[in-house]
Design a protein around this motif. Structure first.
Motif, mmCIF file in Angstrom:
data_model
loop_
_atom_site.group_PDB
_atom_site.id
_atom_site.type_symbol
_atom_site.label_atom_id
_atom_site.label_comp_id
_atom_site.label_asym_id
_atom_site.label_seq_id
_atom_site.Cartn_x
_atom_site.Cartn_y
_atom_site.Cartn_z
ATOM 1 N N ARG A 72 38.013 13.008 7.980
ATOM 2 C CA ARG A 72 38.239 13.618 9.283
ATOM 3 C C ARG A 72 37.018 13.409 10.184
ATOM 4 O O ARG A 72 37.150 13.122 11.376
ATOM 5 N N SER A 73 35.832 13.538 9.620
ATOM 6 C CA SER A 73 34.617 13.352 10.412
ATOM 7 C C SER A 73 34.502 11.927 10.924
ATOM 8 O O SER A 73 34.099 11.692 12.073
ATOM 9 N N VAL A 76 36.802 11.623 13.765
ATOM 10 C CA VAL A 76 36.245 12.264 14.961
ATOM 11 C C VAL A 76 35.267 11.323 15.657
ATOM 12 O O VAL A 76 35.308 11.159 16.887
ATOM 13 N N THR A 397 34.254 25.006 8.882
ATOM 14 C CA THR A 397 35.052 24.105 9.707
ATOM 15 C C THR A 397 36.323 24.792 10.184
ATOM 16 O O THR A 397 36.808 25.752 9.572
ATOM 17 N N LEU A 402 37.262 20.533 12.060
ATOM 18 C CA LEU A 402 36.318 20.185 13.122
ATOM 19 C C LEU A 402 35.107 21.115 13.119
ATOM 20 O O LEU A 402 35.197 22.279 12.717
ATOM 21 N N PRO A 419 34.471 18.992 19.559
ATOM 22 C CA PRO A 419 33.729 18.767 18.318
ATOM 23 C C PRO A 419 32.468 17.949 18.592
ATOM 24 O O PRO A 419 32.420 17.177 19.547
ATOM 25 N N HIS A 424 29.345 16.130 12.775
ATOM 26 C CA HIS A 424 30.237 15.358 11.909
ATOM 27 C C HIS A 424 29.518 14.205 11.222
ATOM 28 O O HIS A 424 29.764 13.924 10.046
#
Length: 441
Positions: A72-73, A76, A397, A402, A419, A424
């Motif tokens: 996910r990071s 992002v 998170t 996020l 975010p 991240h």
């Protein structure tokens, strides 16, 4: 319809729907002198979006704990990157407060060279060299022809004019005023920036991305800029708005800039005044130990002219300046734990008492710095503590994975712009560090 009632005009509408029906709305902006664009088909657009991100995510190389959050990071960081220019914004928001009800409210919708350089390092490690090359191309365009006056930040397309304004007509998030757009820090000199850029470009080179005369010429120009500003005091990595100083972190990053120049010649056969760079690297190392390290405290200090400790010192080993388990570093960590850590291990950037940063009020713990401490624990033999602290950050998170810039331990709330690329990329690095040490143990 249009509703008034003494307030600013707004559009309202009512739609009757039955079970099983769907409706979609297209929110479009266009200049008043242009024809309205054709609205997209919502379902086609959604399918194309899902396909794009699914294909992109399928190529990610992630083998760590908290794998979903690391993925996910990385997503992002990609989402914060402009598809056409390659610029990576620090965050897509402006003026979300670093302290609820306070005045530390900044516009982060710009490309900091530092943030982007640190992002490139994690991108390379996870097989995203194409994205890293896109950022290098952005850097070349932003700095080209102007390396004698490098800015710390630019607009998405390399714009330099980022005038800071206060919007007095807005109440601010939870009455956190003033609401600011633009960013006055763009005019600051920050000594660490060239070092971070040189480290990132070194990693890109080591990953097999070829240099040419133009890309290497830019780096030589950056080192010339570094030398021309060698003795200049600055505002530091945290963009303090008080007096300028020689920040120890900035001086070490300057050491790293010349170190990567030397290594480019020695390890990759590039051409440059390597003898002069070695001389400057040695001079900086001697100066740092003489003025940035307090032998009585067994600790590096925030600046040459004070004995405060600063979380930016957690980055010293990352540059290669010294080892994570060097006694000088371990002494510095003891002070950071005693003076900048909460009971839960979350880390403040520095002590705001005394107003050294030129700002009123306080701020919450800085997620990036807490994750730097995870790295430090992992690489200095404190793996259990690293895993535990990483788990605590992961628990903060949002429901969709996020992270904002800061975290208020007392209320259990995130704070600051969101975010946040810094947070991240630091989560990715911390997870990588723990994985590396797990494999080596």
């Amino acid at each position: 319809g249009r509703a008034g009632g003494g307030r600013a005009p707004r559009l309202v509408g009512k739609f009757a729907m039955s079970a099983g029906e769907t409706l979609d709305w297209d929110l479009t902006w266009f200049p008043s002198y242009s024809d309205p664009p054709e609205p997209p088909d919502a379902y086609t657009a959604l399918a194309e979006t899902v396909e794009f991100w699914s294909d992109w995510a399928a190529h990610l190389e992630v083998e760590t704990d908290h794998r979903d959050l690391v993925r996910r990071s990385l997503l992002v960081l990609r989402a914060l990157t402009h598809l056409e220019t390659g610029g990576i914004v620090a965050a897509p928001t402006a003026s979300l407060p670093e302290f609820f009800g306070g005045s530390r409210n900044w516009d982060y919708r710009y490309v900091w060279l530092r943030d982007a350089a640190l992002t490139i390092e994690v991108a390379i490690r996870h097989g995203l060299t194409d994205g890293a090359s896109l950022w290098r191309n952005w850097l070349l365009r932003a700095v080209a022809g102007d390396a004698k006056d490098v800015r710390i930040m630019y607009g998405l397309a390399g714009e330099r004019d980022l005038v800071e304004l206060e919007l007095d007509n807005l109440a601010g998030y939870e009455k956190s005023r003033p609401v600011r757009i633009g960013n006055g820090a763009a005019d600051q000199y920050q000594a660490d920036v060239v070092g971070e850029v040189m480290i990132a470009l070194h990693e890109l080179r080591a990953a097999g991305v070829e240099e040419d005369e133009y890309t290497w010429g830019l780096q030589r120009s950056l080192l010339e800029y570094c030398e021309e500003n060698l003795d200049r005091k600055d505002h530091g990595i945290w963009e303090m708005r008080g007096d300028v100083h020689h920040f120890t972190h900035g001086r070490v990053m300057m050491w790293a800039a010349f170190d990567r120049g030397v290594r480019a010649v020695e390890e990759h056969g590039l051409e440059g005044p390597v003898g002069r760079w070695r001389e400057l690297r040695e001079r900086l190392a001697h100066e740092i130990e003489a003025h940035g390290f307090d032998a009585d405290l067994n600790s590096y200090t925030q600046t040459y002219d004070n004995t405060e400790v600063d979380a930016s010192l957690l980055q010293l080993p990352h540059t290669g300046y010294l080892d994570y388990d060097d006694p000088r570093m371990l002494g510095t960590i003891e002070r950071i734990e005693a003076e900048l850590c909460t009971e839960e291990g979350f880390v403040y950037r520095y002590r705001t008492e005394g107003g050294m940063d030129g700002l009123e009020g306080d701020e919450y713990t800085f997620t990036l710095c807490t994750l730097w401490l995870v790295e430090q624990y992992a690489f200095s033999g404190r793996l259990d503590e690293a895993e535990e602290l990483l788990g605590r950050v992961v628990a903060t998170t949002s429901d969709v994975g996020l992270l904002a810039e800061q975290y208020d331990v007392a209320s259990g709330r995130m704070a600051g712009n969101f975010p946040q690329a810094f947070s991240h990329l630091a989560l990715i690095r911390a997870a990588d560090a723990v994985r590396d040490c797990q494999e080596g143990s």
